[in-house]
Design an enzyme around this catalytic site. Sequence first.
Site, short mmCIF file in Angstrom:
data_model
loop_
_atom_site.label_atom_id
_atom_site.label_comp_id
_atom_site.label_asym_id
_atom_site.label_seq_id
_atom_site.Cartn_x
_atom_site.Cartn_y
_atom_site.Cartn_z
CG MET A 41 52.03 2.54 -37.34
SD MET A 41 51.12 2.27 -36.69
CE MET A 41 51.25 0.05 -36.51
CE LYS B 180 57.96 3.16 -36.57
NZ LYS B 180 57.14 2.90 -37.66
CG HIS C 32 54.84 -4.80 -38.69
ND1 HIS C 32 53.12 -4.61 -37.55
CD2 HIS C 32 55.37 -3.65 -38.26
CE1 HIS C 32 53.48 -3.53 -36.53
NE2 HIS C 32 54.46 -2.59 -37.04
CD GLU D 199 56.23 0.15 -31.36
OE1 GLU D 199 56.01 1.75 -31.56
OE2 GLU D 199 56.14 -0.33 -32.46
CD GLN E 2 55.09 5.15 -31.53
OE1 GLN E 2 56.63 5.16 -31.52
NE2 GLN E 2 54.92 3.87 -31.34
CB CYS F 230 48.61 3.72 -54.98
SG CYS F 230 50.40 4.41 -54.19
N GLY G 53 47.48 -1.76 -32.05
CA GLY G 53 47.05 -2.09 -32.76
C GLY G 53 47.93 -2.71 -34.00
CB CYS H 96 52.36 7.06 -50.62
SG CYS H 96 50.84 7.61 -51.75
CB CYS I 188 46.80 7.14 -50.78
SG CYS I 188 47.28 6.63 -52.87
#
Length: 191
Positions: free
Chosen positions: A11, A15, A52, A86, A88, A145, A166, A175, A178
């Site tokens: 996310m 994309k 976004h 989307e 998925q 990070c 959401g 990454c 993290c």
Amino acid sequence: MSKLTVFTGSMFAGKSTALVEAGKKESKEGKTVLFIKPTLDSRYSDDEIVTHDGESVRAMVIDHDTQMGMHDFFTIMGADVVLFDEAQFFTDDLVEMVSDLVGEGKTVYVAGLNTDYKLKPFETTVKLIGIADEVNVLTAICADCAKQGATVTIKTSGSDDRIELGSEDIYKPVCPECYLTSAASFKGGDK
């Protein structure tokens, strides 16, 4: 010339932005372009693909189980270029539809998450990657990070459901380094 291009990644990796830009480029070249999104994706708009960053384009909305009426079918077949957002959220029927469109000489672009927040692959996206002529794996800036290279989406709140609509309120990109520490902080995030 028919071709399937897939944009995938975490996310916030861009994309949908890449999808919208591809559609606009094809449109500028004089091609008839049709954007499609699943009914399940109603986060920002019921009938638009919204990035976004807030950029939006009108989209045909079809059931996420890819059930279409004859009107939808003829609308899709009338386009030179078909762009699905989307992936998925669609069933595997999308793979057959995309394959048929490419076989009919259409240019197809698809954007979709590669994995869920537990790192389990979204099968529809994976199958589309398998038949794609071109795959663009996009990355985001890691929310922990701040380095480029976030390939994983994790949950920061919400339920432990695999699919939960959401944005920044529930998810963040991280990454691989993290991920190991961030995923453990969310109770639903199995490693």
